[in-house]
Design a protein around this motif. Structure first.
Motif, PDB file in Angstrom:
ATOM      1  N   ASN A 384       0.849  -1.156   0.014  1.00 37.80           N
ATOM      2  CA  ASN A 384      -0.096  -0.125   0.103  1.00 37.80           C
ATOM      3  C   ASN A 384       1.054   1.078  -0.060  1.00 37.80           C
ATOM      4  O   ASN A 384       0.574   2.260  -0.630  1.00 37.80           O
ATOM      5  N   ARG A 385       1.827   1.317   0.854  1.00 40.08           N
ATOM      6  CA  ARG A 385       2.698   2.340   0.921  1.00 40.08           C
ATOM      7  C   ARG A 385       3.130   2.741  -0.381  1.00 40.08           C
ATOM      8  O   ARG A 385       3.661   3.462  -0.805  1.00 40.08           O
ATOM      9  N   ASN A 386       3.792   1.583  -0.876  1.00 43.35           N
ATOM     10  CA  ASN A 386       4.399   1.565  -2.374  1.00 43.35           C
ATOM     11  C   ASN A 386       3.326   2.409  -3.371  1.00 43.35           C
ATOM     12  O   ASN A 386       3.708   3.343  -4.023  1.00 43.35           O
ATOM     13  N   ASP A 387       2.467   1.657  -3.507  1.00 41.69           N
ATOM     14  CA  ASP A 387       1.235   2.249  -4.418  1.00 41.69           C
ATOM     15  C   ASP A 387       1.024   3.889  -3.937  1.00 41.69           C
ATOM     16  O   ASP A 387       1.037   4.469  -5.101  1.00 41.69           O
ATOM     17  N   ALA A 388       1.144   4.220  -2.776  1.00 41.74           N
ATOM     18  CA  ALA A 388       0.930   5.583  -2.516  1.00 41.74           C
ATOM     19  C   ALA A 388       2.091   6.579  -2.909  1.00 41.74           C
ATOM     20  O   ALA A 388       1.669   7.643  -3.605  1.00 41.74           O
ATOM     21  N   VAL A 389       3.289   5.913  -2.918  1.00 42.57           N
ATOM     22  CA  VAL A 389       4.315   6.785  -3.500  1.00 42.57           C
ATOM     23  C   VAL A 389       4.341   6.745  -4.972  1.00 42.57           C
ATOM     24  O   VAL A 389       4.621   7.858  -5.493  1.00 42.57           O
ATOM     25  N   VAL A 390       4.227   5.480  -5.592  1.00 37.90           N
ATOM     26  CA  VAL A 390       4.147   5.212  -6.898  1.00 37.90           C
ATOM     27  C   VAL A 390       3.082   6.426  -7.430  1.00 37.90           C
ATOM     28  O   VAL A 390       3.336   6.956  -8.644  1.00 37.90           O
ATOM     29  N   ASN A 391       2.075   6.339  -7.070  1.00 38.65           N
ATOM     30  CA  ASN A 391       0.743   6.886  -7.705  1.00 38.65           C
ATOM     31  C   ASN A 391       0.658   8.645  -7.064  1.00 38.65           C
ATOM     32  O   ASN A 391      -0.218   9.170  -7.158  1.00 38.65           O
ATOM     33  N   HIS A 392       1.967   9.132  -6.474  1.00 35.78           N
ATOM     34  CA  HIS A 392       2.003  10.351  -6.031  1.00 35.78           C
ATOM     35  C   HIS A 392       0.883  10.870  -4.882  1.00 35.78           C
ATOM     36  O   HIS A 392       0.200  11.726  -5.087  1.00 35.78           O
ATOM     37  N   HIS A 393       0.509   9.813  -4.117  1.00 38.36           N
ATOM     38  CA  HIS A 393      -0.510  10.062  -3.077  1.00 38.36           C
ATOM     39  C   HIS A 393       0.119  10.601  -1.771  1.00 38.36           C
ATOM     40  O   HIS A 393      -0.361  11.075  -0.812  1.00 38.36           O
ATOM     41  N   SER A 394       1.616  10.503  -1.893  1.00 40.77           N
ATOM     42  CA  SER A 394       2.088  10.910  -0.410  1.00 40.77           C
ATOM     43  C   SER A 394       2.354  12.438  -1.111  1.00 40.77           C
ATOM     44  O   SER A 394       2.455  12.916  -1.911  1.00 40.77           O
ATOM     45  N   GLY A 395       2.360  13.179   0.266  1.00 39.50           N
ATOM     46  CA  GLY A 395       2.397  14.760   0.228  1.00 39.50           C
ATOM     47  C   GLY A 395       3.485  15.014  -0.388  1.00 39.50           C
ATOM     48  O   GLY A 395       4.763  14.441  -0.438  1.00 39.50           O
ATOM     49  N   TYR A 396       3.675  16.571  -0.876  1.00 41.78           N
ATOM     50  CA  TYR A 396       4.793  17.157  -1.416  1.00 41.78           C
ATOM     51  C   TYR A 396       5.908  17.397  -0.413  1.00 41.78           C
ATOM     52  O   TYR A 396       7.032  16.978  -0.564  1.00 41.78           O
ATOM     53  N   ARG A 397       5.531  17.478   0.918  1.00 41.60           N
ATOM     54  CA  ARG A 397       6.519  17.832   1.931  1.00 41.60           C
ATOM     55  C   ARG A 397       7.261  16.673   2.156  1.00 41.60           C
ATOM     56  O   ARG A 397       8.569  16.404   2.244  1.00 41.60           O
ATOM     57  N   GLU A 398       6.502  15.320   2.139  1.00 41.72           N
ATOM     58  CA  GLU A 398       6.958  13.960   2.608  1.00 41.72           C
ATOM     59  C   GLU A 398       8.021  13.757   1.375  1.00 41.72           C
ATOM     60  O   GLU A 398       9.129  13.291   1.511  1.00 41.72           O
ATOM     61  N   ARG A 399       7.552  14.105   0.141  1.00 43.37           N
ATOM     62  CA  ARG A 399       8.441  13.695  -0.993  1.00 43.37           C
ATOM     63  C   ARG A 399       9.858  14.588  -1.042  1.00 43.37           C
ATOM     64  O   ARG A 399      10.802  14.130  -1.042  1.00 43.37           O
ATOM     65  N   PHE A 400       9.639  15.859  -0.601  1.00 48.22           N
ATOM     66  CA  PHE A 400      10.953  16.536  -0.746  1.00 48.22           C
ATOM     67  C   PHE A 400      11.891  16.119   0.509  1.00 48.22           C
ATOM     68  O   PHE A 400      12.895  16.016   0.296  1.00 48.22           O
ATOM     69  N   LEU A 401      11.346  15.820   1.763  1.00 49.75           N
ATOM     70  CA  LEU A 401      11.807  15.346   2.686  1.00 49.75           C
ATOM     71  C   LEU A 401      12.753  14.130   2.561  1.00 49.75           C
ATOM     72  O   LEU A 401      13.892  14.075   2.918  1.00 49.75           O
ATOM     73  N   MET A 402      12.036  13.062   1.833  1.00 50.81           N
ATOM     74  CA  MET A 402      12.688  11.724   1.487  1.00 50.81           C
ATOM     75  C   MET A 402      13.906  12.073   0.451  1.00 50.81           C
ATOM     76  O   MET A 402      14.688  11.312   0.484  1.00 50.81           O
ATOM     77  N   LEU A 403      13.477  12.917  -0.356  1.00 47.99           N
ATOM     78  CA  LEU A 403      14.701  13.336  -1.740  1.00 47.99           C
ATOM     79  C   LEU A 403      15.971  13.957  -0.831  1.00 47.99           C
ATOM     80  O   LEU A 403      16.980  13.406  -1.166  1.00 47.99           O
ATOM     81  N   GLY A 404      15.609  14.720   0.122  1.00 52.12           N
ATOM     82  CA  GLY A 404      16.689  15.407   0.845  1.00 52.12           C
ATOM     83  C   GLY A 404      17.397  14.292   1.856  1.00 52.12           C
ATOM     84  O   GLY A 404      18.576  14.238   1.742  1.00 52.12           O
ATOM     85  N   TRP A 405      16.824  13.508   2.485  1.00 52.17           N
ATOM     86  CA  TRP A 405      17.220  12.379   3.423  1.00 52.17           C
ATOM     87  C   TRP A 405      18.216  11.362   2.302  1.00 52.17           C
ATOM     88  O   TRP A 405      19.138  11.098   2.840  1.00 52.17           O
ATOM     89  N   LYS A 406      17.529  10.929   1.170  1.00 53.61           N
ATOM     90  CA  LYS A 406      18.267  10.229   0.325  1.00 53.61           C
ATOM     91  C   LYS A 406      19.594  10.749  -0.146  1.00 53.61           C
ATOM     92  O   LYS A 406      20.547  10.056  -0.171  1.00 53.61           O
ATOM     93  N   THR A 407      19.524  12.064  -0.483  1.00 54.69           N
ATOM     94  CA  THR A 407      20.798  12.851  -1.006  1.00 54.69           C
ATOM     95  C   THR A 407      21.857  12.898   0.073  1.00 54.69           C
ATOM     96  O   THR A 407      22.873  12.259   0.061  1.00 54.69           O
ATOM     97  N   ILE A 408      21.535  13.219   1.369  1.00 54.74           N
ATOM     98  CA  ILE A 408      22.376  13.169   2.275  1.00 54.74           C
ATOM     99  C   ILE A 408      22.721  11.832   2.790  1.00 54.74           C
ATOM    100  O   ILE A 408      24.138  11.741   2.916  1.00 54.74           O
TER     101      ILE A 408
END
Ligand code: SF4
Length: 461
Positions: A384-408
């Motif tokens: 379910n979580r994967n579906d939410a991310v793949v289908n862009h149901h996660s919020g922009y803040r969460e996506r931004f945070l995760m991108l930052g986290w991944k980069t660091i």
């Protein structure tokens, strides 16, 4: 009020968490644990029984159309009527049409979650009908105008004192009334309703396709009264409720009883094969089965998550879930709570509003371990979580945070850029509010693993 960290504008309604819930449910949960252990003793090979049940359900889900048509053919051949409803609106419309044709005034109901799923009571009352719940727990909740929070054992959220005080205030029973006194009072109260009711509405534990039967299992006998006393009986069942054969009940009924309450078998088990036949003395003149989709075919399309449709609604996964045990069912804001609710609700009601449920899990796997039909619940939550991310149901803040986290996290230079003190400050600044005031953030240590490793490998001479 506090939040479970998930995504913006989505959180469980923690205002509805009963702070005493944990205390009240603890005694039930420990009793449940010991009862279920006793119930399991009836099995020489419980794992084998679970595997067989899972295999039957898997087969049914893969050929659902075939089994549903078989059920319909057999049920109709004995005078029953089948109505296919795509969603809640269609189901309610059909029920109101039947009520109008029958000039019904009073409807008795035996508790079933599916009527809650489609918000049936509210719609019936809006249409001017009187509705009476007849399961003891649901009766108490209906009369006290509260919502129950466990779809198998609704009374676990209430203490004995709360129940007796409710009967005292509402019906004038003494505060020291015994359980038998209360039961007797409910029974007498409901007998009158049963005898006056025009329509009885029940769910179905199983739809048995090879005989066109509706299988009902209960401990109070009120479902049987709901079936047999009013002249019209309406069954509302999700399309996933089918099992192939009458003999499969040998497997499913004990599994359901043991995992639901620890009983070897529930007190009353009935298979209703349509309206009263010629020569029979009991039963309704008319019987309808409403086969409800309401998002189930969407879930069926999901190759992994479709397994959740095997659920036999025993409630065991709720009883072992550390999240459910702490916050109770109301916080889920959904008919189906606990692990199974978290898996199915985002599909039945939409990922947008209910996506956050998939995150309310510690992924400990207790739910998967106990499930009598071997649904891999904690893994399905990850899908379910994967579906939410793949289908862009996660919020922009969460996506931004995760991108930052991944980069660091992917670059040592970035990781070492700040001192531990500054890192702790930054983590607090970003996460503290979202993480929840009742949870503690991990402290970033003075020395990183890399530094400790280097020191170990190259100790100062
Ligand atoms: S998912 Fe399994 S354990 Fe949970 S209610 Fe359904 S059948 Fe019971």
């Amino acid at each position: 009020m506090y939040e479970i960290f998930n995504k913006e504008n989505q959180c469980f309604d923690m205002n509805s968490v009963d702070r005493d819930y944990r205390e009240k449910s603890v005694s039930y949960m420990s009793q449940y644990k010991s009862e279920i252990e006793k119930g399991k003793l009836q099995y020489a090979e419980l794992e084998l029984a679970k595997e067989r049940a899972a295999a039957i359900k898997f087969k049914v889900l893969n050929e659902l159309d075939k089994y549903l048509i078989e059920f319909e053919t057999n049920f109709v051949s004995r005078g029953g009527k089948v109505i296919w409803a795509r969603d809640a609106e269609e189901a309610i419309r059909e029920i109101l049409n039947i009520a109008e044709r029958k000039q019904a005034k009073l409807i008795v109901k035996s508790k079933n979650n599916i009527t809650e799923e489609i918000n049936l009571n509210e719609q019936l009352i809006k249409a001017g009908l009187s509705v009476q719940e007849t399961t003891a727990g649901e009766f108490i909740y209906q009369e006290s105008k509260e919502a129950s929070d466990h779809f198998v054992n609704p009374l676990i959220g209430k203490s004995r004192e709360e129940i007796t005080s409710f009967f005292n205030q509402k019906f004038g029973l003494p505060l020291d009334a015994s359980s038998s006194d209360l039961t007797l009072y409910i029974r007498n109260y409901l007998r009158d309703k049963f005898s006056k009711a025009d329509i009885g509405i029940t769910g179905a534990n199983f739809l048995v396709s090879n005989v066109g039967g509706v299988a009902l299992t209960e401990n109070e006998g009120n479902a049987l009264m709901t079936v047999s006393m009013p002249r019209t009986h309406i069954v509302i069942a999700g399309i996933e409720k089918v099992i192939p054969s009458l003999k499969d009940l040998d497997l499913f009924w004990p599994l359901l009883a043991t995992h639901g309450t620890g009983q070897k078998i529930t007190a009353y088990n009935s298979v209703v094969l349509g309206p009263r036949q010629e020569g029979e003395i009991d039963g309704p003149d008319d019987m309808y089965v409403i086969l409800l989709d309401n998002g189930r075919t969407k879930l069926l399309e999901k190759v992994e998550q479709r397994r959740a449709l095997s659920c036999i609604h025993c409630g065991a996964c709720l009883n072992v879930c550390p999240v459910y045990k702490t916050i109770g069912g109301l916080a889920y804001q959904s008919t189906y709570s606990g692990p199974i609710g978290s898996v199915v609700t985002p599909h039945l009601k939409g990922l947008d509003g209910y996506n956050s449920m998939s995150y309310a899990s510690s992924l400990c796997g207790s739910c998967t371990e106990i499930c009598p039909v071997k649904i891999n619940l904690h893994e399905l939550l990850l899908f379910n979580r994967n579906d939410a991310v793949v289908n862009h149901h996660s919020g922009y803040r969460e996506r931004f945070l995760m991108l930052g986290w991944k980069t660091i996290m992917g670059n040592r230079k970035y990781l070492d850029f700040l001192s531990p003190k500054n890192k702790n400050w930054l983590v607090k600044k970003i996460f503290n509010k979202k993480w929840g005031q009742l949870r503690e953030l991990p402290i970033i240590k003075e020395k990183s693993f890399k530094q400790l490793w280097e020191e170990r490998e190259n100790p100062p001479k």
